[in-house]
Scaffold this active site. Structure first.
Site, PDB file in Angstrom:
ATOM      1  N   GLU A   1     -11.145   0.571  -3.065  1.00 31.37           N
ATOM      2  CA  GLU A   1     -11.230  -0.833  -2.628  1.00 31.37           C
ATOM      3  C   GLU A   1     -12.640  -1.406  -2.761  1.00 31.37           C
ATOM      4  OE1 GLU A   1      -9.421  -1.712   1.113  1.00 31.37           O
ATOM      5  OE2 GLU A   1      -7.485  -0.887   0.531  1.00 31.37           O
TER       6      GLU A   1
ATOM      7  N   GLU B   1      -2.458   3.929  -1.401  1.00 29.66           N
ATOM      8  CA  GLU B   1      -2.424   3.734   0.052  1.00 29.66           C
ATOM      9  C   GLU B   1      -1.296   2.790   0.398  1.00 29.66           C
ATOM     10  OE1 GLU B   1      -5.876   2.414   2.243  1.00 29.66           O
ATOM     11  OE2 GLU B   1      -7.185   3.727   1.085  1.00 29.66           O
TER      12      GLU B   1
HETATM   13  C1  NOJ Z   1      -7.889   0.374   3.306  1.00 31.87           C
HETATM   14  C2  NOJ Z   1      -8.960   1.419   3.270  1.00 31.87           C
HETATM   15  O1  NOJ Z   1      -9.103   2.044   2.033  1.00 31.87           O
HETATM   16  C3  NOJ Z   1      -8.870   2.422   4.394  1.00 31.87           C
HETATM   17  O2  NOJ Z   1     -10.117   2.989   4.554  1.00 31.87           O
HETATM   18  C4  NOJ Z   1      -8.351   1.723   5.632  1.00 31.87           C
HETATM   19  O3  NOJ Z   1      -8.463   2.503   6.751  1.00 31.87           O
HETATM   20  C5  NOJ Z   1      -6.920   1.315   5.389  1.00 31.87           C
HETATM   21  N1  NOJ Z   1      -6.834   0.471   4.227  1.00 31.87           N
HETATM   22  C6  NOJ Z   1      -6.227   0.615   6.566  1.00 31.87           C
HETATM   23  O4  NOJ Z   1      -6.842  -0.561   6.853  1.00 31.87           O
END
Ligand code: NOJ
Length: 448
Positions: free
Chosen positions: A167, A354
């Protein structure tokens, strides 16, 4: 019934990140990261929590890997803390820090799991922030490439799958423009755009050195573009969703997949557009082996020939149900997100790197954690993923965020994303109902 919703060779995994789960923030020679520094600012993290201990996976990794094995997971996606390996960001490698990741990989293999490693999940060594202003400088990208080369060399034979970055937004805009993530800066738009570009450049350099050091490894990114769901499935609305996806995400995913910024981004930024070095896009746009998409939700969109951009995004629609804290319950985002990315750029493979939700989980009187919402959430999102596969979208794997509750950045320990509940006082892990559901899913490849 014998139907299967997913192929038997589907890659089931779960994901975490170093700062969020490891703890041992200064052990065995680890240097500070920008998050170890940022967390000291009052209010930067809810309840002024810190990552010093967190889930303590640094010490409990064997226990966690055993739980992963019992669940039937095939893959564990985790990130390495750059400052564990290079406490100063570069220079001398810290063998003890590197050793932790080797032991973790070995433990995974011994239990039948594959490691998929992320090189950068937002925890830049503080030394590089102080020295160069972090991602404000192209120097940082060169240090990143050196770190990748060294760490990948050390992991030879232990890990075959890598994500360069997780991200981009979390370590660029949110750290240098909105100030909600480390290093907590609020720079100008022009500087932000340069930070974004420097991160892309780091990805490109990292990809190149990985190809040199580990020619057989599979490499990709884990990115969270803004996803769009057409209001109805008709050609004009689908076309609008595709156009918006490409343009709205012009500064990251489109730039990587197309090897250049789309005209719409350059036009919108005008004089604030980033300075691009000769040859940058040859590196940034180099082919990857898979495209990792972190998909949580998407925006509804319609075709709007009357507007200059020819689409209208709905920011507030009654069909959106907000899940506990982290965004929206919008299962269709998985189908449309993966389908649109696939139609636009034809990646060899897509990994849902994710997906998940936080809930207000707590043990019930009988000691179990009944996270009913997460089970409902998963059922719906898995239906959507299964539909994408049926329609020929090359989704090859799904990594649930997260394996266990952990430090959710600025929200601290308040938001629980895990399939396992963590008692932060004792360190105990308790399987939630969703962990049992997920195990069934993996075993049967059916949405149960
Ligand atoms: C995005 C991120 O990559 C991760 O670190 C985060 O905890 C999750 N989504 C949930 O918000």
């Amino acid at each position: 019934m014998n139907r299967q919703d997913f192929p038997s060779d589907f890659i089931w995994g779960s994901a975490t990140a170093s700062y969020q789960v490891e703890g041992a923030a200064f052990e065995d020679g680890k240097g500070a990261s920008i998050w170890n520094e940022f967390e000291k600012l009052p209010g930067a993290i809810a309840d002024n929590a810190s990552g010093d201990v967190s889930c303590d996976q640094y010490h409990r990794y064997k226990e966690d890997v055993a739980l992963m094995r019992d669940m039937g997971l095939k893959v564990y996606r985790f990130s390495m803390a750059w400052s564990r390996i290079f406490p100063e960001g570069g220079g001398k490698l810290n063998p003890k820090g590197m050793d932790y990741y080797k032991r973790l990989c070995d433990e995974l293999h011994d239990n039948g799991l594959e490691p998929w490693i992320t090189f950068y999940h937002w925890d830049l060594p503080q030394a590089l922030q102080e020295r160069f202003g972090g991602w404000r400088s192209r120097e940082c990208a060169k240090y990143f490439a050196d770190y990748v080369a060294a760490a990948a060399g050390e992991l030879k034979g232990r890990c075959d799958h890598y994500f360069t970055f997780n991200e981009f937004l979390g370590s660029t805009d949110q750290g240098y423009f909105n100030g909600v993530c480390a290093p907590g800066l609020r720079l100008s738009r022009k500087e932000r755009n340069q930070v974004r570009h420097n991160a892309l450049y780091a990805h490109g350099l990292g990809l190149q050195v990985l190809r040199d050091v580990l020619p057989g490894a599979k490499v990709g990114i884990a990115e969270n573009p803004v996803f769009f769901t057409p209001v109805i499935d008709t050609p004009e609305h689908v076309a609008a969703a595709k156009k918006a996806f490409r343009e709205v995400n012009g500064h990251f995913i489109t730039a990587i997949m197309e090897g250049g910024y789309p005209e719409s981004y350059l036009a919108a930024e005008g004089a604030d557009a980033p300075v691009v070095g000769d040859g940058d896009f040859k590196l940034i746009g180099a082919p990857m082996d898979f495209l990792g998409l972190n998909i949580y939700y998407g925006r509804l969109i319609r075709s709007a020939p009357e507007l200059p951009e020819q689409y209208e995004i709905f920011y507030d629609d009654a069909s959106t149900v907000w899940s506990d804290c982290n965004g929206m319950f919008q299962p269709a985002a998985v189908y449309w997100g993966s389908r649109i990315a696939s139609e636009l750029w034809k990646p060899e493979a897509i990994i849902i790197s994710e997906n998940g939700t936080s809930c207000e989980d707590r043990p019930a009187r009988d000691g179990e954690v009944y996270d009913l919402f997460r089970v409902k959430y998963l059922r719906a999102y898995m239906e959507s993923m299964s539909r994408a596969i049926r329609d020929g979208v090359p989704v090859k794997g799904y990594f649930h965020w997260s394996f266990l509750d952990n430090l959710e950045w600025g929200s601290g320990y308040r938001r629980r994303f895990g399939l396992y509940f963590v008692n932060y006082r004792t360190g105990e892990r308790i399987p939630k109902l969703s962990a049992k559901w997920f195990k069934e899913l993996i075993q049967t490849c059916k949405i149960v």
